[in-house]
Design a protein around this motif. Structure first.
Motif, PDB file in Angstrom:
ATOM      1  N   SER A   1       8.491 -36.217  -5.683  1.00  0.00           N
ATOM      2  CA  SER A   1       9.756 -35.797  -6.399  1.00  0.00           C
ATOM      3  C   SER A   1       9.488 -35.208  -7.385  1.00  0.00           C
ATOM      4  N   ASP A   2       8.381 -34.918  -8.079  1.00  0.00           N
ATOM      5  CA  ASP A   2       8.166 -34.064  -9.446  1.00  0.00           C
ATOM      6  C   ASP A   2       7.881 -32.670  -8.740  1.00  0.00           C
ATOM      7  N   ALA A   3       7.272 -32.447  -7.497  1.00  0.00           N
ATOM      8  CA  ALA A   3       7.197 -31.167  -7.147  1.00  0.00           C
ATOM      9  C   ALA A   3       8.328 -30.718  -6.330  1.00  0.00           C
ATOM     10  N   LEU A   4       9.395 -31.264  -6.009  1.00  0.00           N
ATOM     11  CA  LEU A   4      10.694 -31.036  -5.620  1.00  0.00           C
ATOM     12  C   LEU A   4      11.436 -30.188  -6.512  1.00  0.00           C
ATOM     13  N   ARG A   5      11.025 -30.326  -7.978  1.00  0.00           N
ATOM     14  CA  ARG A   5      11.999 -29.576  -8.962  1.00  0.00           C
ATOM     15  C   ARG A   5      12.037 -28.085  -8.576  1.00  0.00           C
ATOM     16  N   TRP A   6      10.953 -27.739  -8.028  1.00  0.00           N
ATOM     17  CA  TRP A   6      10.825 -26.320  -7.682  1.00  0.00           C
ATOM     18  C   TRP A   6      11.514 -25.714  -6.402  1.00  0.00           C
ATOM     19  N   ALA A   7      11.989 -26.931  -5.333  1.00  0.00           N
ATOM     20  CA  ALA A   7      12.440 -26.534  -4.084  1.00  0.00           C
ATOM     21  C   ALA A   7      13.987 -26.329  -3.957  1.00  0.00           C
ATOM     22  N   THR A   8      14.440 -25.757  -4.762  1.00  0.00           N
ATOM     23  CA  THR A   8      16.117 -25.718  -5.018  1.00  0.00           C
ATOM     24  C   THR A   8      16.514 -25.219  -3.815  1.00  0.00           C
ATOM     25  N   MET A   9      16.089 -24.526  -2.878  1.00  0.00           N
ATOM     26  CA  MET A   9      16.593 -24.031  -1.851  1.00  0.00           C
ATOM     27  C   MET A   9      16.532 -24.992  -0.630  1.00  0.00           C
ATOM     28  N   LEU A  10      15.744 -25.990  -0.725  1.00  0.00           N
ATOM     29  CA  LEU A  10      15.406 -26.981   0.397  1.00  0.00           C
ATOM     30  C   LEU A  10      16.726 -27.492   1.018  1.00  0.00           C
ATOM     31  N   ARG A  11      16.426 -27.397   2.534  1.00  0.00           N
ATOM     32  CA  ARG A  11      17.491 -27.765   3.346  1.00  0.00           C
ATOM     33  C   ARG A  11      17.370 -28.947   4.069  1.00  0.00           C
ATOM     34  N   THR A  12      16.210 -29.316   4.372  1.00  0.00           N
ATOM     35  CA  THR A  12      15.831 -30.293   5.305  1.00  0.00           C
ATOM     36  C   THR A  12      14.447 -31.094   4.649  1.00  0.00           C
ATOM     37  N   ILE A  13      14.656 -32.518   4.680  1.00  0.00           N
ATOM     38  CA  ILE A  13      13.514 -33.209   4.343  1.00  0.00           C
ATOM     39  C   ILE A  13      13.268 -34.372   5.125  1.00  0.00           C
ATOM     40  N   ASN A  14      12.072 -34.428   5.951  1.00  0.00           N
ATOM     41  CA  ASN A  14      11.835 -35.462   6.923  1.00  0.00           C
ATOM     42  C   ASN A  14      10.526 -36.302   6.109  1.00  0.00           C
ATOM     43  N   LEU A  15      11.066 -37.616   5.773  1.00  0.00           N
ATOM     44  CA  LEU A  15      10.065 -38.391   5.236  1.00  0.00           C
ATOM     45  C   LEU A  15       9.698 -39.751   6.069  1.00  0.00           C
ATOM     46  N   SER A  16      10.239 -39.627   7.118  1.00  0.00           N
ATOM     47  CA  SER A  16      10.500 -40.983   8.110  1.00  0.00           C
ATOM     48  C   SER A  16       9.095 -41.419   8.253  1.00  0.00           C
ATOM     49  N   ASN A  17       9.076 -42.889   8.381  1.00  0.00           N
ATOM     50  CA  ASN A  17       7.822 -43.664   8.861  1.00  0.00           C
ATOM     51  C   ASN A  17       6.697 -43.719   7.772  1.00  0.00           C
ATOM     52  N   ASN A  18       7.224 -43.614   6.631  1.00  0.00           N
ATOM     53  CA  ASN A  18       6.239 -43.619   5.363  1.00  0.00           C
ATOM     54  C   ASN A  18       6.471 -45.321   4.834  1.00  0.00           C
ATOM     55  N   ILE A  19       5.677 -45.668   3.693  1.00  0.00           N
ATOM     56  CA  ILE A  19       5.679 -46.851   2.911  1.00  0.00           C
ATOM     57  C   ILE A  19       6.194 -46.839   1.605  1.00  0.00           C
ATOM     58  N   PHE A  20       7.278 -45.891   1.101  1.00  0.00           N
ATOM     59  CA  PHE A  20       7.266 -45.993  -0.252  1.00  0.00           C
ATOM     60  C   PHE A  20       8.349 -46.995  -0.563  1.00  0.00           C
ATOM     61  N   GLY A  21       9.222 -47.488   0.073  1.00  0.00           N
ATOM     62  CA  GLY A  21      10.112 -48.882  -0.060  1.00  0.00           C
ATOM     63  C   GLY A  21      11.315 -48.362  -1.354  1.00  0.00           C
ATOM     64  N   ASP A  22      11.721 -49.345  -1.642  1.00  0.00           N
ATOM     65  CA  ASP A  22      12.882 -49.153  -2.686  1.00  0.00           C
ATOM     66  C   ASP A  22      12.541 -48.207  -3.797  1.00  0.00           C
ATOM     67  N   ALA A  23      11.342 -48.716  -4.448  1.00  0.00           N
ATOM     68  CA  ALA A  23      10.806 -47.821  -5.704  1.00  0.00           C
ATOM     69  C   ALA A  23      10.913 -46.416  -5.329  1.00  0.00           C
ATOM     70  N   GLY A  24      10.170 -46.273  -4.317  1.00  0.00           N
ATOM     71  CA  GLY A  24      10.228 -44.569  -3.855  1.00  0.00           C
ATOM     72  C   GLY A  24      11.505 -44.035  -3.486  1.00  0.00           C
ATOM     73  N   ALA A  25      12.430 -44.811  -3.017  1.00  0.00           N
ATOM     74  CA  ALA A  25      13.732 -44.305  -2.739  1.00  0.00           C
ATOM     75  C   ALA A  25      14.531 -44.078  -4.025  1.00  0.00           C
ATOM     76  N   THR A  26      14.306 -44.859  -4.892  1.00  0.00           N
ATOM     77  CA  THR A  26      14.933 -44.906  -6.200  1.00  0.00           C
ATOM     78  C   THR A  26      14.480 -43.570  -6.925  1.00  0.00           C
ATOM     79  N   LYS A  27      13.264 -43.236  -6.887  1.00  0.00           N
ATOM     80  CA  LYS A  27      12.531 -41.994  -7.574  1.00  0.00           C
ATOM     81  C   LYS A  27      13.009 -41.017  -6.797  1.00  0.00           C
ATOM     82  N   LEU A  28      12.988 -40.761  -5.313  1.00  0.00           N
ATOM     83  CA  LEU A  28      13.570 -39.683  -4.690  1.00  0.00           C
ATOM     84  C   LEU A  28      14.961 -39.486  -5.044  1.00  0.00           C
ATOM     85  N   GLY A  29      15.763 -40.278  -5.106  1.00  0.00           N
ATOM     86  CA  GLY A  29      17.204 -40.133  -5.305  1.00  0.00           C
ATOM     87  C   GLY A  29      17.437 -39.387  -6.602  1.00  0.00           C
ATOM     88  N   GLU A  30      16.653 -39.583  -7.620  1.00  0.00           N
ATOM     89  CA  GLU A  30      16.643 -39.010  -9.125  1.00  0.00           C
ATOM     90  C   GLU A  30      16.524 -37.591  -8.743  1.00  0.00           C
TER      91      GLU A  30
END
Length: 89
Positions: A19-48
Motif C-alpha cells: 500500500s505504501d508503494a502504491l503511492r507512486w502507482a497513480t496510473m495503475l489500472r489492474t490489481i490482482n491480489l487473489s489468494n493471499n492471506i491479508f484478511g480484514d486488516a490488510g483490506a482496510t489498509k489497502l482501501g486507504e
C-alpha cells in the motif's frame, strides 16, 4: 499498468508495504491480489490507498480471507472509484 501478486502468501504486513508503494502507482489500472492471506486488516489498509488510484479499472481480492469488516471498509472506497468496472471479492 498492472500488478499481479496473486497466490504470494501476502499477509497484513506485506499489504501495508505494498500500500505504501502504491503511492507512486497513480496510473495503475489492474490489481490482482487473489489468494493471499491479508484478511480484514490488510483490506482496510489497502482501501486507504485505493482511493488515490483514480485510473483503477479492475481489482481481484478473491480468496484473501476478507470478512465483513474488511468488506465494509473497502465498500466505501470502491463505490467512489469512477473508473472501476470489475471487482472480485
Amino acid at each position: 499498468e498492472a500488478i499481479d501478486l496473486g497466490s504470494c502468501e501476502i499477509g497484513p504486513e506485506g499489504i501495508k508495504s505494498l500500500s505504501d508503494a502504491l503511492r507512486w502507482a497513480t496510473m495503475l489500472r489492474t490489481i490482482n491480489l487473489s489468494n493471499n492471506i491479508f484478511g480484514d486488516a490488510g483490506a482496510t489498509k489497502l482501501g486507504e490507498r485505493i482511493k488515490y488510484l483514480h485510473h483503477l479499472e479492475a481489482i481481484d481480492l478473491s480468496g484473501c480471507e476478507i470478512g465483513p469488516e474488511g468488506i465494509e471498509s473497502l465498500s466505501d472506497v470502491l463505490r467512489r472509484a469512477q473508473m472501476l468496472r470489475t471487482i472480485n471479492l
